[in-house]
Scaffold this active site. Sequence first.
Site, PDB file in Angstrom:
ATOM      1  N   GLU A   1       0.832  -1.215   0.000  1.00  0.00           N
ATOM      2  CA  GLU A   1       0.000   0.000   0.000  1.00  0.00           C
ATOM      3  C   GLU A   1       0.861   1.257   0.000  1.00  0.00           C
ATOM      4  O   GLU A   1       0.646   2.186  -0.781  1.00  0.00           O
ATOM      5  CB  GLU A   1      -0.911   0.030   1.238  1.00  0.00           C
ATOM      6  CG  GLU A   1      -1.858  -1.145   1.342  1.00  0.00           C
ATOM      7  CD  GLU A   1      -1.289  -2.273   2.197  1.00  0.00           C
ATOM      8  OE1 GLU A   1      -0.145  -2.703   1.948  1.00  0.00           O
ATOM      9  OE2 GLU A   1      -2.006  -2.730   3.103  1.00  0.00           O
TER      10      GLU A   1
ATOM     11  N   CYS B   1       0.110   2.003   7.003  1.00  0.00           N
ATOM     12  CA  CYS B   1      -0.441   2.198   5.656  1.00  0.00           C
ATOM     13  C   CYS B   1      -1.761   2.959   5.698  1.00  0.00           C
ATOM     14  O   CYS B   1      -2.048   3.768   4.817  1.00  0.00           O
ATOM     15  CB  CYS B   1      -0.606   0.870   4.945  1.00  0.00           C
ATOM     16  SG  CYS B   1       0.976   0.164   4.423  1.00  0.00           S
TER      17      CYS B   1
HETATM   18 ZN   LIG Z   1       1.246  -1.673   5.722  1.00  0.00          ZN
END
Ligand SMILES: [Zn+2]
Length: 160
Positions: A66, A109
């Site tokens: 991500e 993320c």
């Molecule tokens: Zn991550």
Amino acid sequence: VTWDREIAQLPYDQRALAERAATACSQAYARYSKFKVGAALRIKGGGVVTAANVENGSYGLTSCAERNAIFRAVAEKGTDVRWTSIALVADVEKFDPAKPPTISPCGACRQVLNEFKADDNATVLFIKDGQFVLMTIEKLLPIPFYFKPWQQQSLNDGTD
Ligand SMILES: [Zn+2]
């Protein structure tokens, strides 16, 4: 990629994004954990940016798919880039099919995704307990960190 019934029920654009994530997943550098993850970001205004996780022998320096996708998007499209949708796919072949691992984005993320979201309705597609889950970034990270909370809105429209 063979999808189960759950993803077959998703809108076409989400399935197409998941296919891109699956392709990216095959490029993962996961020689230590063997846990390959691919991400595909749909960019506001058009286009898709993909990335995979990249591990490191030190383990702690591993970077998730991500975040790699966000960083690639900034590098390719500039600092005003914003995403409207992200799909995540993990290669779970080595795991027990009856107990597929959860691959919802990690906390780091989520925070990085929040920084570059087009708006709170940006969607995140991932697998949880063997089912595809589609939810908004706002639901995934309801209380993000903001260095200057009063500038929260300006992050989204690219102004300071
Ligand atoms: Zn991550």
